[in-house]
Design a protein around this motif. Structure first.
Motif, PDB file in Angstrom:
ATOM      1  N   SER A  39      -2.121  13.238   7.391  1.00  0.00           N
ATOM      2  CA  SER A  39      -1.526  14.533   7.718  1.00  0.00           C
ATOM      3  C   SER A  39      -1.446  14.669   9.230  1.00  0.00           C
ATOM      4  CB  SER A  39      -2.361  15.673   7.124  1.00  0.00           C
ATOM      5  OG  SER A  39      -1.726  16.919   7.318  1.00  0.00           O
ATOM      6  N   LEU A  40      -0.245  14.907   9.734  1.00  0.00           N
ATOM      7  CA  LEU A  40      -0.004  14.966  11.173  1.00  0.00           C
ATOM      8  C   LEU A  40       0.124  16.400  11.660  1.00  0.00           C
ATOM      9  CD1 LEU A  40       2.690  12.139  11.400  1.00  0.00           C
ATOM     10  CD2 LEU A  40       0.254  11.939  11.936  1.00  0.00           C
ATOM     11  N   HIS A  41      -0.676  16.743  12.656  1.00  0.00           N
ATOM     12  CA  HIS A  41      -0.638  18.073  13.270  1.00  0.00           C
ATOM     13  C   HIS A  41      -0.828  17.920  14.772  1.00  0.00           C
ATOM     14  CE1 HIS A  41      -0.771  20.810   9.711  1.00  0.00           C
ATOM     15  NE2 HIS A  41      -1.205  19.697   9.128  1.00  0.00           N
ATOM     16  N   LEU A  42      -0.700  19.025  15.491  1.00  0.00           N
ATOM     17  CA  LEU A  42      -0.996  19.064  16.919  1.00  0.00           C
ATOM     18  C   LEU A  42      -1.980  20.193  17.162  1.00  0.00           C
ATOM     19  CD1 LEU A  42       2.619  18.555  18.289  1.00  0.00           C
ATOM     20  CD2 LEU A  42       0.757  16.885  18.361  1.00  0.00           C
ATOM     21  N   ASN A  43      -2.957  19.946  18.015  1.00  0.00           N
ATOM     22  CA  ASN A  43      -3.967  20.952  18.308  1.00  0.00           C
ATOM     23  C   ASN A  43      -3.392  22.010  19.245  1.00  0.00           C
ATOM     24  OD1 ASN A  43      -6.476  22.199  18.301  1.00  0.00           O
ATOM     25  ND2 ASN A  43      -7.584  20.264  18.575  1.00  0.00           N
ATOM     26  N   SER A  44      -4.097  23.120  19.380  1.00  0.00           N
ATOM     27  CA  SER A  44      -3.649  24.190  20.269  1.00  0.00           C
ATOM     28  C   SER A  44      -4.852  24.967  20.765  1.00  0.00           C
ATOM     29  CB  SER A  44      -2.688  25.128  19.523  1.00  0.00           C
ATOM     30  OG  SER A  44      -2.231  26.163  20.371  1.00  0.00           O
ATOM     31  N   HIS A  45      -4.733  25.528  21.972  1.00  0.00           N
ATOM     32  CA  HIS A  45      -5.831  26.296  22.544  1.00  0.00           C
ATOM     33  C   HIS A  45      -5.275  27.300  23.540  1.00  0.00           C
ATOM     34  CE1 HIS A  45      -9.723  27.227  24.417  1.00  0.00           C
ATOM     35  NE2 HIS A  45     -10.281  26.638  23.362  1.00  0.00           N
ATOM     36  N   THR A  47       0.834  -1.205   0.000  1.00  0.00           N
ATOM     37  CA  THR A  47       0.000   0.000   0.000  1.00  0.00           C
ATOM     38  C   THR A  47       0.872   1.258   0.000  1.00  0.00           C
ATOM     39  OG1 THR A  47      -1.755  -1.125   1.213  1.00  0.00           O
ATOM     40  CG2 THR A  47      -1.779   1.274   1.248  1.00  0.00           C
ATOM     41  N   VAL A  48       0.543   2.200  -0.871  1.00  0.00           N
ATOM     42  CA  VAL A  48       1.270   3.473  -0.911  1.00  0.00           C
ATOM     43  C   VAL A  48       0.627   4.423   0.099  1.00  0.00           C
ATOM     44  CG1 VAL A  48       2.002   5.436  -2.311  1.00  0.00           C
ATOM     45  CG2 VAL A  48       1.838   3.155  -3.339  1.00  0.00           C
ATOM     46  N   VAL A  49       1.347   4.706   1.173  1.00  0.00           N
ATOM     47  CA  VAL A  49       0.878   5.620   2.209  1.00  0.00           C
ATOM     48  C   VAL A  49       1.721   6.880   2.162  1.00  0.00           C
ATOM     49  CG1 VAL A  49       0.484   5.971   4.673  1.00  0.00           C
ATOM     50  CG2 VAL A  49       0.178   3.693   3.677  1.00  0.00           C
ATOM     51  N   VAL A  50       1.084   8.008   1.973  1.00  0.00           N
ATOM     52  CA  VAL A  50       1.795   9.286   1.983  1.00  0.00           C
ATOM     53  C   VAL A  50       1.546   9.973   3.322  1.00  0.00           C
ATOM     54  CG1 VAL A  50       1.926  11.601   0.981  1.00  0.00           C
ATOM     55  CG2 VAL A  50       1.814   9.604  -0.502  1.00  0.00           C
ATOM     56  N   ILE A  51       2.643  10.311   3.997  1.00  0.00           N
ATOM     57  CA  ILE A  51       2.582  10.994   5.284  1.00  0.00           C
ATOM     58  C   ILE A  51       2.907  12.466   5.076  1.00  0.00           C
ATOM     59  CG2 ILE A  51       3.505  11.102   7.630  1.00  0.00           C
ATOM     60  CD1 ILE A  51       4.313   8.179   7.345  1.00  0.00           C
ATOM     61  N   ASP A  52       2.090  13.298   5.662  1.00  0.00           N
ATOM     62  CA  ASP A  52       2.247  14.758   5.535  1.00  0.00           C
ATOM     63  C   ASP A  52       2.575  15.348   6.909  1.00  0.00           C
ATOM     64  OD1 ASP A  52       2.010  17.428   4.515  1.00  0.00           O
ATOM     65  OD2 ASP A  52      -0.022  17.507   5.334  1.00  0.00           O
ATOM     66  N   PRO A  53       3.857  15.541   7.241  1.00  0.00           N
ATOM     67  CA  PRO A  53       4.194  16.164   8.522  1.00  0.00           C
ATOM     68  C   PRO A  53       3.842  17.653   8.482  1.00  0.00           C
ATOM     69  CG  PRO A  53       6.085  15.012   7.520  1.00  0.00           C
ATOM     70  CD  PRO A  53       5.056  15.196   6.463  1.00  0.00           C
ATOM     71  N   GLY A  54       3.024  18.103   9.412  1.00  0.00           N
ATOM     72  CA  GLY A  54       2.561  19.488   9.394  1.00  0.00           C
ATOM     73  C   GLY A  54       3.692  20.506   9.471  1.00  0.00           C
ATOM     74  N   HIS A  55       3.437  21.667   8.804  1.00  0.00           N
ATOM     75  CA  HIS A  55       4.371  22.799   8.837  1.00  0.00           C
ATOM     76  C   HIS A  55       5.711  22.406   8.215  1.00  0.00           C
ATOM     77  CE1 HIS A  55       1.344  24.810  11.263  1.00  0.00           C
ATOM     78  NE2 HIS A  55       1.228  23.665  11.926  1.00  0.00           N
ATOM     79  N   GLY A  56       6.831  22.914   8.738  1.00  0.00           N
ATOM     80  CA  GLY A  56       8.139  22.593   8.176  1.00  0.00           C
ATOM     81  C   GLY A  56       8.895  23.828   7.742  1.00  0.00           C
ATOM     82  N   GLY A  57      10.221  23.689   7.586  1.00  0.00           N
ATOM     83  CA  GLY A  57      11.047  24.810   7.156  1.00  0.00           C
ATOM     84  C   GLY A  57      10.955  25.977   8.124  1.00  0.00           C
ATOM     85  N   ASP A  58      10.718  27.171   7.565  1.00  0.00           N
ATOM     86  CA  ASP A  58      10.579  28.371   8.394  1.00  0.00           C
ATOM     87  C   ASP A  58       9.243  28.417   9.135  1.00  0.00           C
ATOM     88  OD1 ASP A  58      13.077  29.280   7.624  1.00  0.00           O
ATOM     89  OD2 ASP A  58      12.287  30.429   5.926  1.00  0.00           O
ATOM     90  N   ASP A  59       8.281  27.600   8.702  1.00  0.00           N
ATOM     91  CA  ASP A  59       6.974  27.537   9.359  1.00  0.00           C
ATOM     92  C   ASP A  59       7.050  26.523  10.492  1.00  0.00           C
ATOM     93  OD1 ASP A  59       4.352  27.376  10.157  1.00  0.00           O
ATOM     94  OD2 ASP A  59       3.636  26.390   8.326  1.00  0.00           O
TER      95      ASP A  59
END
Length: 359
Positions: A256-262, A182-194
């Protein structure tokens, strides 16, 4: 041509919010009123009434309901103003988007012409469906949905309630029989200067997501999956570029991997998100959520959201926010390498669960 006679439909305003006074506010108010929202604030003033209607509009469109008109909300306002027949629809770059495209996709699908997932984006599936429709009804097969094609479509009864897209997702899921190949594409949130948000211990969301993505990739690869990333450690591609990379790579699953914030630091819990008209995405989000809750994380449920990354990817896709980066306790858990491995293992098992469901 612009929807409902509005000017500047493609330009977009700067971010506007409560308390602002401008012609941009007046434009937003006019668009909302044209869509049936009642606003009592004075012309051009972003008061409580305008903010309330913006939030209601955002809720209806499955985007973040923050009462602020930024890029995504503005785009949704423009798209919501288009009605089928307002303009000529055809395959071009950038792709045409709008509720007129959504209506066309729904009509063609209901008539048995496979326009793919109903996402309001005129892509190759829509082009093929328009050409098939034109061929069937003796209209010049040019892929351009204009006056003649619209007149022919309007006179037809559409009585098929579904689309081929969910069936295609289901067939692909049941035929795969597991993670092997199975082709699984992972998208790590943000990156670089962001860097995204930063937790109380000084770690950035970009770095934490990158580290989790690598652990997840290792777990998936050990199960036989072919894993690809949407970015390198130093890159920060835009949303459309990330989706394009996933589509080009032939992804069968997109995570797509992210972290929540509040603002309230004790906020906690795990959430997953899927595109509203993707049955495969919904099933995958539910499976991920189940596994996260089994870890002992608070259940903030899975949600249908029309986020651009979910809308523009062509495969079952999820956005995962397992923890709050703003929560000191969550920050400590993310510092623990063993916890990150358990988290990656839970997501891997959820993807495996997705393929093992028997209908």
């Amino acid at each position: 041509m612009t929807p409902a006679g509005f000017a500047g439909a493609t330009a977009g305003p700067s971010i506007i919010r409560g308390g602002d006074r401008s012609e941009q506010v007046a434009d937003v108010q006019a668009r909302l009123r044209a869509l049936g929202f009642r606003i009592d604030d004075v012309h051009g003033y972003f008061g409580p009434g305008t903010e309330q209607m913006v939030r209601l509009f955002q809720q209806q469109r499955n985007i973040n309901s923050d009462g602020i008109v930024g890029r995504d909300t503005w785009s949704e306002l423009v798209e919501a103003g288009w009605r089928l027949g307002d303009r000529v629809l055809y395959l071009r770059i950038p792709l045409l988007r709008g509720d007129d495209v959504l209506a066309l996709q729904a009509r063609l699908n209901a008539l048995g012409f496979d326009a793919g997932r109903e996402d309001g984006i005129f892509g190759r599936d829509s082009d093929r469906a328009v050409r098939a429709f034109q061929r069937e009804y003796g209209i010049a097969e040019d892929g351009i949905f204009g006056g003649r094609s619209n007149a022919a479509l309007s006179g037809l009864r559409a009585d098929r309630p579904s689309t081929a897209a969910p069936l295609r997702e289901e067939l692909e899921r049941t035929e795969r029989k597991g993670l092997d190949g199975t082709v699984v594409v992972i998208d790590p949130g943000h990156g670089g200067d962001d860097k995204g948000e930063v937790n109380p211990l000084g770690a950035s969301e970009a770095d934490l997501c990158w580290e989790l993505a690598n652990r997840l990739a290792a777990q998936l690869a050990s199960s036989g999956a072919r894993v690809r990333f949407t970015r390198t450690e130093t890159e920060a591609p835009g949303v459309t570029e990330r989706a394009t990379r996933a589509n080009t790579l032939g992804a069968e699953i997109f995570v797509s991997l992210h972290l929540n914030s509040h603002d309230v630091e004790v906020a906690e819990g795990a959430s997953t998100y899927y595109f509203p008209r993707s049955k495969g995405g919904e099933l995958l989000a539910d499976k991920v959520q189940e596994r996260l809750v089994e870890m002992g994380l608070r259940n903030c449920r899975s949600h249908a959201r029309a986020y651009r990354i979910l809308r523009e990817t062509r495969m079952p896709a999820v956005v995962i926010e397992p923890l709050f980066i703003s929560n000191p306790a969550d920050a400590k858990m993310l510092e623990d390498a063993d916890f990150r491995s358990v988290l990656a293992d839970a997501i891997t098992n959820a993807i495996r669960d997705y393929y093992e469901v028997e209908e």
